[in-house]
Each structure stands twice: as structure tokens, then as C-alpha cells.
Design an enzyme around this catalytic site. Sequence first.
Site, PDB file in Angstrom:
ATOM      1  N   GLU A 309       0.804  -1.238   0.000  1.00 46.19           N
ATOM      2  CA  GLU A 309       0.000   0.000   0.000  1.00 46.19           C
ATOM      3  C   GLU A 309       0.833   1.283   0.000  1.00 46.19           C
ATOM      4  O   GLU A 309       0.614   2.160   0.832  1.00 46.19           O
ATOM      5  CB  GLU A 309      -0.924   0.011   1.233  1.00 46.19           C
ATOM      6  CG  GLU A 309      -1.937  -1.096   1.218  1.00 46.19           C
ATOM      7  CD  GLU A 309      -2.782  -1.126   2.484  1.00 46.19           C
ATOM      8  OE1 GLU A 309      -3.994  -1.299   2.346  1.00 46.19           O
ATOM      9  OE2 GLU A 309      -2.231  -0.983   3.593  1.00 46.19           O
TER      10      GLU A 309
HETATM   11  C1  TNX Z   1      -4.692  -4.104   4.438  1.00 41.42           C
HETATM   12  S1  TNX Z   1      -2.701  -6.295   4.538  1.00 41.42           S
HETATM   13  C2  TNX Z   1      -3.442  -3.755   4.921  1.00 41.42           C
HETATM   14  C3  TNX Z   1      -3.311  -3.295   6.316  1.00 41.42           C
HETATM   15  C4  TNX Z   1      -4.649  -3.129   6.973  1.00 41.42           C
HETATM   16  C5  TNX Z   1      -5.539  -4.308   6.630  1.00 41.42           C
HETATM   17  C6  TNX Z   1      -6.848  -4.335   7.340  1.00 41.42           C
HETATM   18  C7  TNX Z   1      -1.897  -5.239   4.002  1.00 41.42           C
HETATM   19  C8  TNX Z   1      -0.753  -5.717   3.296  1.00 41.42           C
HETATM   20  N1  TNX Z   1      -2.290  -3.988   4.214  1.00 41.42           N
HETATM   21  O1  TNX Z   1      -2.580  -2.088   6.361  1.00 41.42           O
HETATM   22  O2  TNX Z   1      -4.442  -3.078   8.345  1.00 41.42           O
HETATM   23  O3  TNX Z   1      -5.745  -4.299   5.247  1.00 41.42           O
HETATM   24  O4  TNX Z   1      -7.547  -5.525   7.090  1.00 41.42           O
END
Ligand code: TNX
Length: 498
Positions: A309
Site C-alpha cells: 500500500e
Molecule cells: C490491508 S494487509 C493492509 C493493512 C490493513 C488491513 C486491514 C496489508 C498488506 N495492508 O494495512 O491493516 O488491510 O484488514
Amino acid sequence: MTVHIVPAPAVLVEHPTAPLLLRAGTRLLTCEAGLPAAALLAEVLARATGRALEVEVAQGPVPGALRLELDGDLEPVPGGAVGDAPGLATRAQEAYRLDVDSDGLLLRARDLRGLLRGAATVRQLVELGGDGARIPAVQVEDAPHHGWRGLSIDVARHFFGPADLEPVVDLLWLYKLDVLHLHLTDDQGWRIDLPSRPELVARSSTGAVDGDPGGAFDGQTWADLVAYAADRGIVVVPEIDVPGHVNAALHACGDLVPGGEPTPEYHGIDVGFSRLTAELPATSAFLRDVFTDLAELTPGPYLHVGGDEVLTMAHEEYVDLVGQAAAAVRAADKLVVGWQEVATTSPAPGTVVQVWDLRQDPAPLVEAVQGGALVLMSPATRAYLDLKYDATTSLGLDWAGHVQVHDAYDWEPAAVLPEVPGHAVVGVEAAVFTETLRTRDDLMWMLLPRLPAIAEVGWTSPDARDWADFRRRLARHPALWSADGNAWHPSAQIDWLG
Ligand code: TNX
């Protein structure tokens, strides 16, 4: 049928003969090398039955005794996914054989880790009744399908320390999982003290989501947790998430921020806004120092570099920063794990790419696998145990929908992305992010009963898995959870028995 082992073993024969009775003074015999497994089994049986067992280094057989034996010739029951997970126990090392009748119990394995897996089966077999504790007469032959069977816990959004995590490690052991992945840093907090960068914990560990109290591991509490897991055959994989999810670092170290001003603390739950900057002179030293220190603190073979992300960075800079983190990990003689997005960086052969978002284009992953990357499966729609069970669930998120027990159970890691060849899939990892989870009870309530479902996906071969049979077995597990004081969610998908 009274036996209700989860995950289902490869071979189970229930004999109609008398069970083994555990009496005051029942002996537990083993060899020197089997002692750690014998000590653990004695401890959990004493907790379960109220009766102490005497552990002795001695050869049997002795009538009515339990025996744990290391046997280098023991062949694992045929089966298993293609290949083991590099650096983790092999299938042969985790294999065990168990024979119980009224004359005694014999647990055999090639390796201590096999004895630890078999000991979890013994714990699940114990029945408490009017005439005391007993173990039914059975024969079990067992070995895992997938090598990597993990749980990832986010201790950054809310901090969970040893008192909360040790009962979770107990659960991992009970369900034959072998990896505890800890997401140690994020925008809201930095949770591990690193000797070369004391300012990270000093300035960025006191807060959490919603202004809740924070916390962090110091050298001793971290070493103790890693040892507690190792005693149960569980490897800790620590994650420092870069180059996004770094506000805690930017709050502690102004030299990582263009302009030099530390950023404010962050207590919200947005993602994607914080980032390292490749052109700042401090960035490379930061990446090298934190992963070098983390390697020093980690006996296990893997370090996780995050990589998820990163929404405000040109791709070239992302490739550069992930590459620097991965190079620091390799320079410290560790293997690299990263979230799905690192597939776009042409990762080095052997890099483990952790899939979490099935909406992402699979093409970079397919290419990474062609280049020798391996794949760990954590699709949110199946394995994110921070997602709500259904619309009535008060805790949790729902960005990828709801995850009921059946969703967590009814899938196969090697088949979830048809474009990715099954031979590249090293296993499965459940994940629990903690934006909405504050306490041990919150955490357990999300894990139970879905963690046992993921455990069976990882351990039991696909042709031996069956939802109806799993429901029947799982229905008896609340007694195990309650005995350890664990909260659990009485999902309406299971007809729970006492
Ligand atoms: C996605 S999993 C994210 C996290 C969040 C999560 C909540 C991932 C690689 N990134 O930053 O906490 O979703 O479900």
C-alpha cells in the site's frame, strides 16, 4: 466417534478397545533429545487434568506409561504439497506416529518438531470423565501438507505484549501452525527496540489507534517471546513495513522527512499516506540499520520487509527502496518476505511474496514466480481474521467482505490463483490487523473459531478435508479454548457441543 482432532490427521484408526488411563504417578519417558517435547506435554496435560506426570529420561516400555521417542528411520506418511518451505522444518521433520492403547502411549518422530506436533494431538485426545482422564486407543500417522502455516498479528495499530501473545502461541501449537509473523511497525507505532536506533521506540511507541496506550518489545521481552515460540516449534518472522506505513519512523526521525521536521503522531486508521524518500541521505542508512538490527534479534530464517500500500510514490522509487530493504536482509543472511506488491520489483529468486489482495493484477506475481519467487497465500477474503464474521459482528473491518468459518475453511492455497503454479506456493498464513482490536479477548474472539479452519487448510491434504466432518470435530473444541481462558465467537455455522 469421539475423537475430534483438528487439523485432521492423514491417517486415524480408532480402536474399539479400552483407553489409556492417566493416573496419579503416570510416567512420561523419553530420551535426552526428546525432553523439551516431554516437558511441554507434561505441562499441558497437568493443566488439563490436574495431575502431574513424572518426566524421566529412560527407555521403556513400562506398562501404562507415555513414551516419546526419536526415530531417525521413521518415514512420513505419503503425500504433501510439492516441496518444503525453505528454512522451515521439512515435512519429514514434522511427521509423527502415535499409538495408544490401554497399555501405554508411544509417540515417535524423526525430529523434535515432529514430537511437538504429535504432542498437540495427544492434548486434543485427552478426555475428562467420571473415572478421571483418559486417552482413547488410536493409531495416528501424520505429516503436514504445506510447510508454511502461519499467523500474522499486527502489534502496531494496537500493542499486544507477551502476556497477550503467549496464549496465542499456545493456540498456534495446539493447531500445528509453525510461523508467528509480527507486524511490528506502522503509522501508529514502532514496537521493537533496535540498538542502533533507540529514538524509534523512545519517541514512537507510546500511542496507538484512537489514542489508546501503546507499548514495545525491549531486547529481553522480545528474546523471551521468540524462545517461548521456539519451545513450541514455532518460528517468529518479524516485519518492519517499508517504504510505506512509516509514520512512526517519520515522527521519530526528522531526517527521514523532506524539510527535516518530524511528522505528527498518527492515531487514525487510514493507509497509504506515509512514505520514505529515496533521495534523502538518511534513508539508506535507516534501511540498512533497522534490518541489520532486526536480523541480530531474529534466530529464524526470515525477515519481512512489508512493501504494501505505497500509494504516493513513483514505481521506480518504490523498486529502489524495496530493493535496498531486501539487500539489507540478504546481507544479514536472512531470507526476504514481502507483501504482494513486491512482486512488481523483480524480486530475487527465493523471495517469498505474500498474497493478500485478490483484486490486484496477478501478472507481476506470475512473472516474479517465473523469476524464482515463492508465494505465501493470505487472501483477505479467506484468511484475514480481522474481517467481520457477518454484518452483525461488532469488532473488525469489512473492506474485503465478511469471513465466516466456512469461508476460512473451504479453499486451497495452491489453487486460489489459477495463474500461479502450485509448486511455488509454500503455504498459508492467516492475518489479524488490529485497528479495531484492543484486548486479548478481542483478539481471541476473532481467531476462534477461524484459526483452526486455516490450520486445517495448511496441514491437511485437500483430498482429506471435508467441511461436514470439520464442523463435527470443531464443535467439541470450545472445551479446549475455555480451559485456557480464551474468548471465542459462537458462529451459527457450527452446532456447538459442550
Ligand atoms: C490491508 S494487509 C493492509 C493493512 C490493513 C488491513 C486491514 C496489508 C498488506 N495492508 O494495512 O491493516 O488491510 O484488514
